[in-house]
Scaffold this active site. Structure first.
Site, mmCIF file in Angstrom:
data_model
loop_
_atom_site.group_PDB
_atom_site.id
_atom_site.type_symbol
_atom_site.label_atom_id
_atom_site.label_comp_id
_atom_site.label_asym_id
_atom_site.label_seq_id
_atom_site.Cartn_x
_atom_site.Cartn_y
_atom_site.Cartn_z
ATOM 1 N NE ARG A 57 30.020 55.299 46.535
ATOM 2 C CZ ARG A 57 28.933 54.935 47.207
ATOM 3 N NH1 ARG A 57 28.122 55.865 47.689
ATOM 4 N NH2 ARG A 57 28.650 53.670 47.421
ATOM 5 C CG ASP A 182 32.381 79.348 40.341
ATOM 6 O OD1 ASP A 182 33.433 79.494 40.990
ATOM 7 O OD2 ASP A 182 32.305 78.629 39.318
HETATM 8 N N1 PLP Z 1 34.123 77.413 37.824
HETATM 9 C C1 PLP Z 1 35.024 78.185 37.197
HETATM 10 C C2 PLP Z 1 34.924 79.665 37.327
HETATM 11 C C3 PLP Z 1 36.039 77.610 36.417
HETATM 12 O O1 PLP Z 1 36.928 78.394 35.808
HETATM 13 C C4 PLP Z 1 36.096 76.197 36.308
HETATM 14 C C5 PLP Z 1 37.133 75.560 35.481
HETATM 15 O O2 PLP Z 1 37.885 76.230 34.821
HETATM 16 C C6 PLP Z 1 35.123 75.429 36.964
HETATM 17 C C7 PLP Z 1 34.169 76.058 37.724
HETATM 18 C C8 PLP Z 1 35.134 73.933 36.856
HETATM 19 O O3 PLP Z 1 36.133 73.397 37.676
HETATM 20 P P1 PLP Z 1 36.829 71.974 37.435
HETATM 21 O O4 PLP Z 1 37.646 72.093 36.183
HETATM 22 O O5 PLP Z 1 37.627 71.764 38.673
HETATM 23 O O6 PLP Z 1 35.728 70.984 37.281
#
Ligand code: PLP
Length: 395
Positions: A57, A182
């Site tokens: 973990r 992101d």
């Molecule tokens: N960030 C973005 C831009 C996404 O499109 C997504 C999922 O579609 C996520 C985060 C979340 O990712 P996960 O589905 O791997 O948890």
């Protein structure tokens, strides 16, 4: 591995060495929960700071190789791999907002991130303001003495809004707070946000990083102190990446630059085709000259704009069903960033999100042209194809 090698070379080699015990070429899956010490002395040495794996973990050799590869590709000091993209985002923000901090986030975001910010973070004592991140003055106005972070997607899901990172990074620095980006829709093959003023990069590795739709995972990259704090919290929350998923991701990333180039070329061609069709109302693709953030996108990502397009059809909503059913190659499914083309109608209204795959562009063009042509005539009846019954979202 040094950063002197090109991105393609590092995608293959960074973080990887022949297995020290067997010489196996390619990182093996260490599919075990715990790690033995060969003596009490070596246990004592570990307690005094000598490196040793302890428990899966907290750390695992396969996962560690992946973390080293992604830190290298994003140009970060350190990275931690997580069970999903949402685990990366939630652990990062719970860490940064601990004690009831304030978050200023872009309002144009993946739906589940927005839900986490608005529904969950306040239950942990945090406050959140969503603002338009293409308006720097609005972002600055939302910052308070309690603000602990700025959060945005580089290219947003599903509207493909492009955020100019450098001025945001400068703003964040002036206020002594981190800018979290992101980078899921572009991947480090097209954009490395840390080079543009960001402090922390998060990903849904489920998408382009993996590329094959066969795993779920996430990643957080940044400075060692920050990432260590997030990794510690993540271990206690129980959300690290599994060794098997890390192994799949290690394989997927080797072809990342090739795939991103092809996704981008295919998406550019398809966006141009869709854009000129009379049945189409609007197309959101940063590679198109009429996209409001085209110049910023060009500056951030060079000539490749990624594989995501969203577009709206003219006319009544039931035409969407007709169009989707007329397509042959794309799968009607959520998610994005896979080798195959995925298509999904976004909640309420006539927006369609398209994740362009790496199939032969001639086949995609033929398929899309004929499906668009098929809906030129008004539909005879109201929607009865079930598409409107699907729970819609933007995963
Ligand atoms: N960030 C973005 C831009 C996404 O499109 C997504 C999922 O579609 C996520 C985060 C979340 O990712 P996960 O589905 O791997 O948890």
């Amino acid at each position: 591995m040094t950063s002197d090698y090109g991105f393609g070379t590092r995608s293959i080699h960074a973080g990887e060495e022949p297995d020290p015990s067997t010489g196996a070429h390619g990182v093996p899956i260490y599919q075990n929960a715990t790690y033995g010490f060969d003596s009490f002395e070596s246990l004592e040495a570990w307690r005094n700071g000598a490196p040793h794996f302890l428990y899966c973990r907290a750390s695992n050799p396969t996962v560690q190789s992946l973390e080293r590869k992604l830190a290298n590709l994003e140009g970060a000091e350190c990275a931690v791999a997580t069970a999903s993209g949402m685990a990366a985002i939630s652990a990062t923000l719970l860490h940064l907002l601990a004690g009831g901090g304030h978050l200023v986030s872009a309002d144009d975001l993946y739906g589940e991130s927005k839900e986490f910010f608005l529904e969950d973070l306040p239950r942990f004592g945090a406050t959140v303001d969503l603002v338009d991140f293409t308006d720097l003055a609005a972002v600055e106005a939302a910052i308070t003495p309690e603000t602990r972070a700025l959060f945005t997607e580089a290219f947003s899901n599903p509207m493909l809004t492009v955020v100019d990172l450098m001025p945001l990074g400068e703003l964040a620095k002036r206020h002594g707070i981190p800018l979290v980006v992101d980078n899921t829709l572009l991947s480090p093959a097209l954009l490395r946000p840390l080079e543009h003023g960001a402090d922390i990069v998060v990903h849904s590795a489920t998408k382009y990083l993996s590329g094959h739709g066969n795993m779920i995972g996430g990643i957080v990259c940044g400075a060692r102190d920050t990432v260590s704090g997030i990794a510690g919290l993540l271990s206690r929350l129980g959300g690290p990446m599994s060794p098997f998923n890390a192994w799949l991701l290690l394989a997927g990333i080797k072809t990342l630059p090739l795939r991103m180039e092809r996704h981008s070329a295919n998406a550019m061609a398809l966006a141009a085709l869709i854009d000129t069709h009379p049945v189409v109302e609007t197309v959101h693709y940063p590679g198109l000259r009429h996209h409001p953030n085209h110049d910023v996108a060009q500056r951030l990502a060079g000539g490749c704009f990624g594989g995501m397009i969203s577009f709206a059809l003219r006319g009544p909503e039931h035409l969407i069903g007709q169009f989707l059913d007329a397509l042959d190659l794309p799968t009607l499914a959520v998610s994005l960033g896979e080798t195959s083309t995925l298509i999904w109608p976004v909640t309420g209204g006539n927006l369609i999100r398209l994740s362009v795959g790496i199939e032969d562009i001639a086949d995609l063009e033929t398929d899309f042209a004929s499906a668009l042509n098929a809906i030129r005539e008004p539909a005879p009846t109201a929607s009865s194809n079930g598409v409107s019954d699907v729970r819609l979202d933007t995963r």
